[in-house]
Scaffold this motif. Structure first.
Motif, PDB file in Angstrom:
ATOM      1  N   ILE B 195      -8.637  51.330 -48.937  1.00  9.34           N
ATOM      2  CA  ILE B 195      -8.609  50.651 -47.650  1.00  9.34           C
ATOM      3  C   ILE B 195      -7.749  49.408 -47.749  1.00  9.34           C
ATOM      4  O   ILE B 195      -8.160  48.404 -48.316  1.00  9.34           O
ATOM      5  N   PRO B 196      -6.532  49.469 -47.244  1.00 10.48           N
ATOM      6  CA  PRO B 196      -5.667  48.310 -47.363  1.00 10.48           C
ATOM      7  C   PRO B 196      -6.053  47.217 -46.370  1.00 10.48           C
ATOM      8  O   PRO B 196      -6.584  47.503 -45.293  1.00 10.48           O
ATOM      9  N   THR B 198      -4.216  45.509 -44.508  1.00 14.13           N
ATOM     10  CA  THR B 198      -3.494  45.556 -43.240  1.00 14.13           C
ATOM     11  C   THR B 198      -4.235  46.369 -42.185  1.00 14.13           C
ATOM     12  O   THR B 198      -4.057  46.143 -41.001  1.00 14.13           O
ATOM     13  N   VAL B 199      -5.063  47.333 -42.639  1.00 16.30           N
ATOM     14  CA  VAL B 199      -5.779  48.164 -41.668  1.00 16.30           C
ATOM     15  C   VAL B 199      -7.023  47.442 -41.148  1.00 16.30           C
ATOM     16  O   VAL B 199      -7.371  47.563 -39.973  1.00 16.30           O
ATOM     17  N   VAL B 200      -7.693  46.673 -42.007  1.00 20.21           N
ATOM     18  CA  VAL B 200      -8.949  46.050 -41.583  1.00 20.21           C
ATOM     19  C   VAL B 200      -8.805  44.565 -41.294  1.00 20.21           C
ATOM     20  O   VAL B 200      -9.788  43.872 -41.111  1.00 20.21           O
ATOM     21  N   MET B 201      -7.565  44.061 -41.229  1.00 24.28           N
ATOM     22  CA  MET B 201      -7.442  42.599 -41.123  1.00 24.28           C
ATOM     23  C   MET B 201      -8.020  42.051 -39.818  1.00 24.28           C
ATOM     24  O   MET B 201      -8.602  40.971 -39.820  1.00 24.28           O
ATOM     25  N   VAL B 202      -7.890  42.791 -38.718  1.00 25.48           N
ATOM     26  CA  VAL B 202      -8.420  42.282 -37.450  1.00 25.48           C
ATOM     27  C   VAL B 202      -9.948  42.179 -37.505  1.00 25.48           C
ATOM     28  O   VAL B 202     -10.508  41.097 -37.298  1.00 25.48           O
ATOM     29  N   PRO B 203     -10.661  43.282 -37.804  1.00 21.09           N
ATOM     30  CA  PRO B 203     -12.117  43.158 -37.886  1.00 21.09           C
ATOM     31  C   PRO B 203     -12.590  42.264 -39.024  1.00 21.09           C
ATOM     32  O   PRO B 203     -13.613  41.586 -38.875  1.00 21.09           O
ATOM     33  N   ALA B 204     -11.864  42.237 -40.152  1.00 23.80           N
ATOM     34  CA  ALA B 204     -12.280  41.349 -41.253  1.00 23.80           C
ATOM     35  C   ALA B 204     -12.228  39.899 -40.784  1.00 23.80           C
ATOM     36  O   ALA B 204     -13.088  39.086 -41.130  1.00 23.80           O
ATOM     37  N   TYR B 205     -11.226  39.579 -39.971  1.00 26.41           N
ATOM     38  CA  TYR B 205     -11.139  38.229 -39.404  1.00 26.41           C
ATOM     39  C   TYR B 205     -12.356  37.947 -38.521  1.00 26.41           C
ATOM     40  O   TYR B 205     -12.953  36.863 -38.586  1.00 26.41           O
TER      41      TYR B 205
END
Lengths: 331, 352
Positions: B195-196, B198-205
């Motif tokens: 899971i890179p 770049t794929v989860v950066m929005v929800p991780a934020y």
């Protein structure tokens, strides 16, 4: 050794900290028994993974179906497939201007072109370098280290170093002037800027792939080459009949890995091209997601999540291919 | 292997003694050109970072950092610039008083008399090798770079320490115990490799906002502490530690945590060292995640600060390049000393 007092003090401090940490953990052991200890040891790791990796994945999928600019799910209306429709609605996919989200499709096409050129160029350069370094070569360690050095640098540093190298007053223009070529502002030209984004990417990452390919080459049994030399096989024949076929599985793994990483191009290109310029010539998918979610005051988390989900699906497909290949290699 | 070889023999050594084939020449050409391609942009940026602001935009550029020499001359308030002057076939160093059109008024700095009028065609500026240390000191004192540097050091140090402890604990559990769900947990952890960011950066934020860590250094430390590569690397290494050691310690009534701390951890030192090197490099170079999480200037790390600075002061290349070098120097030093560990570590695990 030279400062026994300092290390002694450090050691004592560490012992003290550990004593404090140890007491409740040993209490847990007495209470729950030794069999439960591995769960306690795993807990910090799993909690962090849960909160910062698995929860975001779940949220990403959920957010892709919501609209508005609110931050939390409770503030966001459910919009079904609207975000995906907005991303995918297009008269002619080859002309991003005719799409509802023209920026997205510009980014998709830019990324596809970048992936194509970058994968081909990196693979070629890394393969040639690995083949050369695999020969019984003096100073192999030195060259291997030299080519690997850029891999360790930060993308911001690399973007800035190259930006300065390609500057109007930079070294490349000075060199061209010596040859009588008029200076060029490379990063403001659509064609040149795209070319140099690939060059910088190859420069940045080729050492990593060279290393993997070199490890693969060195795993090829030496007696095969001895047999070939007894049969007086030409070097070219040895390369195409022994080296490349036996390196095949490694090449495939490198190919997929390169594709997965190329699709996610962002950092160094962002710094080098001042955020995807000139215009949108170097705006890639990750940049689109970043700008929709965090750039200016847009805060279109739904649209950004939908784009993330689409990109995630592509990456997942590539990863599954990679795993399948890995299993084939083992059997 | 190459000990005792003369440099000539070393450089001309080939696979088949006494014959230099076309392949050898092409190979060496490729390697030397490649080395130049790696070094030239870096060295060029390094040399430029020592140039004074007035010199850095000169085109065509000089290779080494140089600056015009100035001298105070009695009778003049401001220091005057020194020039080499050709007068009557003689070459002299003189100071320029003023310049009018194609004529320059020069005087002898050691013996100021009435100014001499000289054709500008016959004069050239005197330049000496100068190292503009203000490129390094100004950003650290006048701008926020000292703060950025402190933040980067803090993040790198704390995150690496936590990474080692948290992942070593998990690796210990996964290598030295048999328990329900062991395999599932291992697969779950390793699967996060796929899971890179770049794929989860929005929800991780959004999660980071939710737990109240946004715009704080802990917001970039804590989410990156649990590392699947770290768990994998340490577990593989701990599997090679004999279980008898642990059994013996249990007979001596050592607690499980004491076994981890006193026996397993010291024996895992080589793998911990490799993970520590990587962790330091990851944190020091990290850009996208800090860029998302940090919003106020006093929390910027070096990479984010550098990016912001080059956006605001894009003409001040002397400062930008100096700070670029400040960020590059520790990585280069680490690489020079630990090159072998890093390259073998990567070849062994395929991680980066």
């Amino acid at each position: 050794m030279s400062t026994p007092k300092a290390t002694d003090l450090g050691g004592r401090a560490l012992d003290f900290v550990m004593g404090v940490v140890e007491a409740p953990i040993n209490g847990f052991e007495r209470l729950m028994g030794r069999k439960r200890m591995p769960y306690l040891f795993l807990a910090p790791n799993l909690i962090l993974f849960g909160i910062f990796t698995f929860l975001p994945i779940a949220i990403a999928v959920g957010y892709a179906f919501t609209g508005g600019t609110g931050l939390f799910v409770s503030e966001r209306p459910f919009v079904g497939f609207d975000n995906f429709r907005q991303l995918l609605q297009c008269e002619d996919y080859l002309r991003p201007g005719s799409c509802r989200e023209s920026l997205f499709w510009t980014a998709v096409w830019n990324t596809l072109w970048f992936v194509g050129f970058n994968v081909a160029a990196t693979l070629l350069v890394a393969l040639v370098t690995a083949l050369i370094l695999n020969r019984a070569m003096a100073a192999r360690g030195f060259f291997r280290a030299m080519f690997f050095y850029p891999v360790l640098l930060s993308p911001v540093v690399i973007g800035l170093i190259w930006k300065w190298f390609l500057d109007r007053n930079g070294l490349l223009n000075a060199f061209l002037q010596m040859l009588g070529v008029p200076p060029e502002i490379f990063l403001l030209d659509v064609g040149w800027s795209r070319f140099f984004v690939v060059v910088v990417s190859v420069w940045f990452h080729m050492g990593f792939y060279t290393l993997i390919l070199l490890a693969g080459l060195q795993a090829i049994p030496k007696d095969l080459y001895e047999a070939a030399s007894i049969d007086a096989a030409s070097p070219r024949r040895t390369l195409f009949r022994i080296t490349l076929p036996l390196l095949g599985p490694n090449l495939l793994v490198v190919l997929i890995l390169l594709m997965i990483r190329s699709v996610q191009i962002f950092d160094e290109a962002w710094v080098l091209t001042n955020g995807g310029g000139p215009g949108t010539a170097n705006s890639f998918i990750v940049q689109y997601i970043y700008q929709m979610a965090f750039g200016s005051d847009l805060r279109l988390f739904g649209l950004a999540s939908a784009a993330s989900v689409l990109m995630g699906l592509v990456l997942l497909a590539l990863t599954l291919i990679q795993l399948r290949l890995g299993r084939k290699m083992e059997s | 292997m190459s000990q005792g070889l003369s440099p000539i023999a070393f450089l001309t050594r080939t696979r088949r003694r006494g014959r230099i084939g076309v392949t050898d020449i092409l190979s060496w050409a490729w390697l030397i050109l490649g080395t130049l391609a790696v070094l030239v942009p870096v060295v060029w940026a390094g040399l430029s970072s020592f140039k004074p602001a007035a010199e850095i935009t000169r085109f065509p550029p000089t290779l080494l950092p140089r600056a015009a020499v100035q001298q105070t001359v009695p009778g003049f308030d401001a220091p005057l610039s020194l020039w080499t002057v050709d007068v009557d076939g003689q070459r002299r160093e003189m100071a320029m008083v003023r310049r009018i059109g194609l004529k320059a008024q020069m005087i002898d700095p050691s013996n100021p008399g009435p100014p001499v009028s000289v054709d500008v065609k016959n004069i050239a500026p005197v330049q000496r090798l100068t190292i503009a240390t203000e490129n390094y000191t100004d950003p650290l004192t006048r701008f926020d770079f000292l703060t950025f540097l402190q933040n980067s050091v803090f993040v790198t140090f704390v995150a690496t320490l936590l990474t080692l402890v948290v992942n070593a604990l998990a690796a210990f559990a996964l290598s030295k115990y048999r328990f329900r769900g062991e395999k599932a947990i291992f697969v779950l952890i390793i699967s996060t490799l796929m899971i890179p960011l770049t794929v989860v950066m929005v929800p991780a934020y959004l999660v980071v906002v939710g737990v109240g860590l946004v715009d704080s250094l802990w917001g970039i430390i804590i989410p990156t502490v649990a590392s699947p590569t770290g768990v994998f690397l340490l577990r593989q290494y701990m599997l090679t530690i004999p279980d008898e050691l642990i059994e013996a310690a249990r007979v001596d009534a050592a607690s499980e945590f004491r076994i981890f701390w006193r026996i397993v951890l010291p024996l895992t030192a080589p793998a911990l060292a490799v993970l520590a090197i990587f962790s330091v490099l990851w944190r020091w170079n990290d850009f996208l995640w800090p860029l998302i999480v940090l919003s106020s200037r006093e929390n910027f790390t070096l990479q984010v600060g550098l990016n912001a600075f080059q956006g605001e002061f894009s003409v001040q290349w002397n400062y930008i390049l100096a700070m670029t070098f400040l960020s590059l120097a520790p990585v280069t030093v680490v690489f020079l000393f630990l090159q072998k560990y890093i390259t073998t570590g990567i070849a062994g695990t395929g991680m980066k």
